[in-house]
Every structure is written in C-alpha cells, then in structure tokens.
Write a protein that holds these residues in place. Structure first.
Motif, PDB file in Angstrom:
ATOM      1  N   LEU A  13      65.921  65.527  23.565  1.00 11.52           N
ATOM      2  CA  LEU A  13      64.789  64.932  22.870  1.00 11.52           C
ATOM      3  C   LEU A  13      64.743  63.469  23.273  1.00 11.52           C
ATOM      4  N   ARG A  14      63.560  63.014  23.705  1.00  8.27           N
ATOM      5  CA  ARG A  14      63.409  61.627  24.117  1.00  8.27           C
ATOM      6  C   ARG A  14      62.016  61.156  23.763  1.00  8.27           C
ATOM      7  N   PRO A  15      61.809  59.834  23.707  1.00 11.69           N
ATOM      8  CA  PRO A  15      60.478  59.316  23.395  1.00 11.69           C
ATOM      9  C   PRO A  15      59.435  59.791  24.401  1.00 11.69           C
ATOM     10  N   ILE A  16      58.255  60.066  23.915  1.00 12.90           N
ATOM     11  CA  ILE A  16      57.150  60.515  24.755  1.00 12.90           C
ATOM     12  C   ILE A  16      56.695  59.373  25.675  1.00 12.90           C
ATOM     13  N   THR A  17      56.274  59.724  26.885  1.00 14.06           N
ATOM     14  CA  THR A  17      55.725  58.746  27.826  1.00 14.06           C
ATOM     15  C   THR A  17      54.428  59.295  28.410  1.00 14.06           C
ATOM     16  N   LYS A  18      53.675  58.441  29.071  1.00 11.22           N
ATOM     17  CA  LYS A  18      52.424  58.890  29.698  1.00 11.22           C
ATOM     18  C   LYS A  18      52.671  59.963  30.756  1.00 11.22           C
ATOM     19  N   GLU A  46      42.527  62.482  25.698  1.00 12.04           N
ATOM     20  CA  GLU A  46      42.930  62.417  24.295  1.00 12.04           C
ATOM     21  C   GLU A  46      44.452  62.372  24.160  1.00 12.04           C
ATOM     22  N   VAL A  47      45.166  63.021  25.066  1.00  6.37           N
ATOM     23  CA  VAL A  47      46.628  62.985  25.036  1.00  6.37           C
ATOM     24  C   VAL A  47      47.117  61.590  25.432  1.00  6.37           C
ATOM     25  N   ASP A  52      49.378  56.422  23.682  1.00  5.30           N
ATOM     26  CA  ASP A  52      49.191  54.974  23.520  1.00  5.30           C
ATOM     27  C   ASP A  52      49.325  54.531  22.070  1.00  5.30           C
ATOM     28  N   GLU A  53      48.923  55.394  21.141  1.00  2.00           N
ATOM     29  CA  GLU A  53      48.929  55.044  19.719  1.00  2.00           C
ATOM     30  C   GLU A  53      50.281  55.284  19.047  1.00  2.00           C
ATOM     31  N   CYS A  54      51.217  55.911  19.749  1.00  2.56           N
ATOM     32  CA  CYS A  54      52.544  56.173  19.175  1.00  2.56           C
ATOM     33  C   CYS A  54      53.332  54.877  19.072  1.00  2.56           C
ATOM     34  N   GLN A  66      56.926  59.505  18.456  1.00 10.63           N
ATOM     35  CA  GLN A  66      56.885  60.864  18.988  1.00 10.63           C
ATOM     36  C   GLN A  66      58.003  61.102  19.999  1.00 10.63           C
ATOM     37  N   LEU A  67      58.719  62.202  19.806  1.00 10.33           N
ATOM     38  CA  LEU A  67      59.735  62.652  20.748  1.00 10.33           C
ATOM     39  C   LEU A  67      59.246  63.925  21.426  1.00 10.33           C
TER      40      LEU A  67
END
Length: 178
Positions: A13-18, A46-47, A52-54, A66-67
């Motif tokens: 589990l890791r932080p979400i990235t573009k 939209e994703v 970007d909003e996380c 978000q992970l």
C-alpha cells in the motif's frame, strides 16, 4: 510507514500518484461493480483531478489521503483505500477493490494494515466507515474486522439527485485487536 509503503503478506500500500490514474480508472469507472461508490469517473481526466485533490500527508486534517493497493505477485493496482482525517483523533475509511480481486481477503488484509497504522503509529482514537445499507459485502467486511454498527441514518446523504440511507460503523483504539 517506512518509505511511504506498507507491506503485507500479499500486498503493498502506497500513496496514490498520477502514474496510477489509468489503473485506477480501469476499476473505478465500472459503474456496476462500484454501484455503492460516490466516485465513479466518466473519463481519465476525472481521475487526475481526484488525485490532485488528495492530501499529500496521511495525517492532514479535514482531508482525504489515498493509498493504492498493489498485489505484490502481479505488481498490479487492485484497489485503493481512502483515509479521511475528520479531526486530529478521528478518521473515516473507505475502500474500493477491483472486481477480479473481490472476495479473496485482500480488502481485509489492506484494512487491517491501515487500521494498525492509524491506531498504533498515528494514535487515532476512533475510526468510522460509512456504508450504503444495500452494500452487504462491505457491512460484513467491517463487522468481520471488529467494527460495530453504530447508526442507520435514513435519507441522510444526497448523491446524484437522490437521498440515500447511510449506515455508520465505528471502532475505538482501545477495542482494536487484530
């Protein structure tokens, strides 16, 4: 969270990235399997906006962090966990798992790992989960992990032109025993 990555027997589990946008779009855009989710993207843009909003930090108050959930063997993103810091002591969790990986224990494994982090390292007092009452799989998941059903709010959540019911589950730090 060493190096911002949590490890379990089968998952990372890791932080979400573009860079995760296409994989997240693939399972999040499926309106049938995500019928109980509030975020079902219509297009990839939209994703990117969602990412970007996380929040950038796991402990950022009044924000969602978000992970992504990665299956270690295939190195594929199979879902995500949202961590909403309500205040400095309380957190809300949400989880989405890709259809091919549902009912295989991955959601349980990922949630237990995140709950351990929130209670043991970040010293949170209380974790809640909001569940659509028709989403029996999620209700069973949270109950299995040790959450208790605390309330059923009737028509308390307005989404896409409809008033929906909301069932809230809760777990206190002192009750946690993985």
């Amino acid at each position: 969270m060493s190096d911002n990555i949590l490890h379990t027997d089968c998952l990372q589990l890791r932080p979400i990235t573009k860079a995760d946008a296409k994989a997240v779009y693939k399972y999040r855009s499926d309106s049938n399997s995500n019928q109980f989710q509030t975020f079902i993207p219509v297009n990839i843009d939209e994703v990117y906006q969602f990412i970007d909003e996380c929040a950038q930090e796991i402990d950022e108050e009044e924000a969602w962090f978000q992970l992504v959930i990665i299956h270690s063997e295939s190195n594929s993103i199979i879902g995500d966990i949202g961590i909403h810091n309500i205040d400095e002591a309380q957190v809300e969790l949400g989880i989405t798992i890709a259809p091919d990986y549902q009912h295989k224990g991955y959601a349980t494994e990922a949630l237990i790992t995140v709950i351990d982090l929130l209670f043991q390292q970040l010293n949170k007092h209380r974790i809640i989960a909001s569940v659509d009452p028709n989403n029996t799989a999620s209700a069973k998941l949270f109950e299995k992990i040790g959450f208790r059903k605390e309330a059923h709010f009737v028509e308390s959540f307005y989404h896409e032109g409809k008033w929906l019911d909301d069932v809230q589950y809760g777990l206190l730090n002192k009750e946690w025993d993985k």
